[in-house]
Design a protein around this motif. Structure first.
Motif, PDB file in Angstrom:
ATOM      1  N   TRP A  59     -11.157  89.265  98.220  1.00 38.42           N
ATOM      2  CA  TRP A  59     -11.369  89.254  96.763  1.00 38.42           C
ATOM      3  C   TRP A  59     -11.558  87.831  96.241  1.00 38.42           C
ATOM      4  CZ3 TRP A  59      -8.182  86.424  93.679  1.00 38.42           C
ATOM      5  CH2 TRP A  59      -6.906  86.109  94.158  1.00 38.42           C
ATOM      6  N   LEU A  60     -10.843  86.866  96.833  1.00 37.46           N
ATOM      7  CA  LEU A  60     -11.001  85.481  96.418  1.00 37.46           C
ATOM      8  C   LEU A  60     -12.355  84.943  96.869  1.00 37.46           C
ATOM      9  CD1 LEU A  60      -9.904  82.909  95.151  1.00 37.46           C
ATOM     10  CD2 LEU A  60      -8.732  82.405  97.305  1.00 37.46           C
ATOM     11  N   GLY A  61     -12.737  85.303  98.095  1.00 35.92           N
ATOM     12  CA  GLY A  61     -14.049  84.899  98.583  1.00 35.92           C
ATOM     13  C   GLY A  61     -15.160  85.440  97.694  1.00 35.92           C
ATOM     14  N   PHE A  62     -14.998  86.654  97.211  1.00 34.40           N
ATOM     15  CA  PHE A  62     -15.976  87.268  96.321  1.00 34.40           C
ATOM     16  C   PHE A  62     -16.112  86.480  95.019  1.00 34.40           C
ATOM     17  CE2 PHE A  62     -16.282  90.226  92.637  1.00 34.40           C
ATOM     18  CZ  PHE A  62     -17.638  90.499  92.725  1.00 34.40           C
ATOM     19  N   LEU A  63     -14.991  86.132  94.410  1.00 28.99           N
ATOM     20  CA  LEU A  63     -15.024  85.384  93.152  1.00 28.99           C
ATOM     21  C   LEU A  63     -15.671  84.008  93.332  1.00 28.99           C
ATOM     22  CD1 LEU A  63     -11.492  86.215  91.689  1.00 28.99           C
ATOM     23  CD2 LEU A  63     -13.697  87.233  91.068  1.00 28.99           C
ATOM     24  N   ILE A  64     -15.319  83.344  94.415  1.00 31.74           N
ATOM     25  CA  ILE A  64     -15.901  82.028  94.678  1.00 31.74           C
ATOM     26  C   ILE A  64     -17.395  82.147  94.944  1.00 31.74           C
ATOM     27  CG2 ILE A  64     -15.908  80.040  96.237  1.00 31.74           C
ATOM     28  CD1 ILE A  64     -12.910  80.560  96.706  1.00 31.74           C
ATOM     29  N   ALA A 201     -20.252  91.430 103.848  1.00 31.62           N
ATOM     30  CA  ALA A 201     -21.640  91.100 103.511  1.00 31.62           C
ATOM     31  C   ALA A 201     -21.940  91.411 102.053  1.00 31.62           C
ATOM     32  CB  ALA A 201     -22.594  91.870 104.422  1.00 31.62           C
ATOM     33  N   ALA A 202     -21.439  92.555 101.591  1.00 35.50           N
ATOM     34  CA  ALA A 202     -21.694  92.971 100.214  1.00 35.50           C
ATOM     35  C   ALA A 202     -21.003  92.059  99.209  1.00 35.50           C
ATOM     36  CB  ALA A 202     -21.234  94.414 100.017  1.00 35.50           C
ATOM     37  N   LEU A 203     -19.773  91.641  99.524  1.00 41.93           N
ATOM     38  CA  LEU A 203     -18.977  90.898  98.546  1.00 41.93           C
ATOM     39  C   LEU A 203     -19.096  89.380  98.650  1.00 41.93           C
ATOM     40  CD1 LEU A 203     -15.723  93.053  98.372  1.00 41.93           C
ATOM     41  CD2 LEU A 203     -17.741  93.096  96.890  1.00 41.93           C
ATOM     42  N   ILE A 204     -19.708  88.882  99.716  1.00 42.15           N
ATOM     43  CA  ILE A 204     -19.901  87.434  99.811  1.00 42.15           C
ATOM     44  C   ILE A 204     -21.354  87.046  99.529  1.00 42.15           C
ATOM     45  CG2 ILE A 204     -19.722  85.389 101.315  1.00 42.15           C
ATOM     46  CD1 ILE A 204     -17.449  86.663 102.738  1.00 42.15           C
ATOM     47  N   TRP A 205     -22.267  88.005  99.676  1.00 45.75           N
ATOM     48  CA  TRP A 205     -23.668  87.650  99.440  1.00 45.75           C
ATOM     49  C   TRP A 205     -24.393  88.633  98.531  1.00 45.75           C
ATOM     50  CZ3 TRP A 205     -27.438  85.692 103.840  1.00 45.75           C
ATOM     51  CH2 TRP A 205     -28.434  84.909 103.259  1.00 45.75           C
ATOM     52  N   TRP A 206     -24.437  89.936  98.889  1.00 46.48           N
ATOM     53  CA  TRP A 206     -25.292  90.862  98.151  1.00 46.48           C
ATOM     54  C   TRP A 206     -24.898  90.976  96.676  1.00 46.48           C
ATOM     55  CZ3 TRP A 206     -24.518  95.537  95.581  1.00 46.48           C
ATOM     56  CH2 TRP A 206     -25.701  96.212  95.212  1.00 46.48           C
ATOM     57  N   LEU A 207     -23.664  91.328  96.396  1.00 48.81           N
ATOM     58  CA  LEU A 207     -23.244  91.501  95.001  1.00 48.81           C
ATOM     59  C   LEU A 207     -23.164  90.173  94.245  1.00 48.81           C
ATOM     60  CD1 LEU A 207     -22.467  93.435  92.783  1.00 48.81           C
ATOM     61  CD2 LEU A 207     -20.098  93.421  93.643  1.00 48.81           C
ATOM     62  N   PRO A 208     -22.601  89.090  94.831  1.00 47.68           N
ATOM     63  CA  PRO A 208     -22.626  87.810  94.117  1.00 47.68           C
ATOM     64  C   PRO A 208     -24.034  87.337  93.774  1.00 47.68           C
ATOM     65  CG  PRO A 208     -21.024  87.725  95.881  1.00 47.68           C
ATOM     66  CD  PRO A 208     -21.779  89.012  96.058  1.00 47.68           C
ATOM     67  N   ARG A 209     -24.991  87.658  94.646  1.00 45.44           N
ATOM     68  CA  ARG A 209     -26.376  87.275  94.347  1.00 45.44           C
ATOM     69  C   ARG A 209     -26.855  87.960  93.076  1.00 45.44           C
ATOM     70  NH1 ARG A 209     -31.876  89.445  96.924  1.00 45.44           N
ATOM     71  NH2 ARG A 209     -33.302  87.858  96.115  1.00 45.44           N
ATOM     72  N   HIS A 210     -26.545  89.235  92.900  1.00 40.16           N
ATOM     73  CA  HIS A 210     -26.979  89.953  91.704  1.00 40.16           C
ATOM     74  C   HIS A 210     -26.240  89.461  90.461  1.00 40.16           C
ATOM     75  CE1 HIS A 210     -29.808  92.883  93.264  1.00 40.16           C
ATOM     76  NE2 HIS A 210     -29.025  93.050  94.316  1.00 40.16           N
ATOM     77  N   ILE A 211     -24.943  89.244  90.601  1.00 37.26           N
ATOM     78  CA  ILE A 211     -24.170  88.754  89.457  1.00 37.26           C
ATOM     79  C   ILE A 211     -24.629  87.347  89.070  1.00 37.26           C
ATOM     80  CG2 ILE A 211     -21.859  88.052  88.706  1.00 37.26           C
ATOM     81  CD1 ILE A 211     -20.753  90.336  90.468  1.00 37.26           C
TER      82      ILE A 211
END
Length: 290
Positions: A59-64, A201-211
């Protein structure tokens, strides 16, 4: 002197003063942008081993990662305008390095970004020629929704509009860059999912890219050009006050200065704006809330 001649003389004097101020805030290497671009990429790359080795929680990796993607465009933007190093200068290699590397998390090739962004400057708010015109919307929530819509299959706006622009320019060669970036991006996601790391993959690249892309398009495209109906040097963009401040809006409160003098580093636009403000007011520029 008749009224027309007096007005011409006044306009010439305003331009002289404006250019003198612009020169005062240009000509230096924006080392902060260099550190920002390369450092931001390094942090994003480090998230992969940090998360995979359970050194930090996902979750922290996702936010960063979301912050990394949102922050990755502007250093490349400095390079797109040759602010870090102009052609023939000793820092040209650094300019191109930052330009190419900083937008990797966004999956945006430097040549595509530069070629289309210059067209935006040349044709801002032109429904036919401005590649960013599709971000126009009646309000902030509509702009966010428009950004999401523009990334759907078959959409004509957003980065999909860049294809038409590059073809019109005869620069299909830059589309090869885009295809390579997309192939690596999708291939990496598939490989990670195949190996059991689909969520990472989804939370470190795919979704952060869209956000991150939505955040970038909101503040770098929609907000400084809203309502996007007028064209012309002093009418196609504006100054505005963001509820998140100048840092939260990534410096875009003073975007009008950038369109007028794109060789001024981002970090210098607030000071340039404050000194240039009387001139902008005399020109009838839109300075909403600033």
């Amino acid at each position: 002197m008749n009224a027309s001649a007096a007005n011409t003389a006044t306009q010439a004097e305003l331009m002289k003063r404006e250019r003198a101020i612009a020169r005062k805030y240009s000509g230096m290497v924006p080392w902060g942008a260099v550190a920002w671009g390369l450092g931001n990429l390094a942090i994003w790359l480090s998230l992969w081993p940090l998360v995979f080795l359970d050194i930090i929680p996902l979750w922290l990796g996702f936010l960063i990662a979301c912050a990394n993607v949102a922050l990755c465009y502007l250093p490349s933007h400095e390079a797109q305008h040759d602010i870090i190093g102009r052609k023939g200068s000793k820092w040209r290699w650094l300019n191109e390095l930052v330009g190419h590397l900083s937008t990797i998390p966004l999956v945006l090739p430097y040549r595509v970004a530069k070629l289309t962004h210059i067209q935006h400057h040349l044709h801002a708010n032109d429904p036919e020629l401005d590649p960013d015109y599709s971000t126009a919307a009646s309000g902030p929530w509509q702009a966010i929704w428009k950004s999401i819509q523009n990334r759907q299959p078959g959409a004509k706006g957003g980065t999909n509009a860049y294809v038409a622009v590059l073809r019109r320019m005869g620069r299909e060669d830059a589309l090869v860059d885009a295809m390579i970036y997309q192939a690596v991006f999708i291939g990496t996601l598939i490989a990670l999912a195949w190996s059991g790391h689909a969520i990472e993959a989804a939370l470190i690249w795919w979704l952060p890219r869209h956000i991150g892309a939505t955040y970038i398009q909101f503040y770098l495209s929609w907000a400084p050009h809203h309502p996007g109906r007028e064209q012309g040097r002093y009418k196609d963009t504006r100054a505005f006050r963001s509820v998140l401040g100048n840092i939260g809006s990534m410096g875009m409160q003073y975007h009008i200065v950038h369109h007028l003098h794109p060789y001024i580093p981002l970090s210098k636009t607030p000071a340039a704006f404050r000194e240039m403000r009387p001139i902008l007011e005399a020109r009838g520029c839109t300075l909403d809330g600033i």
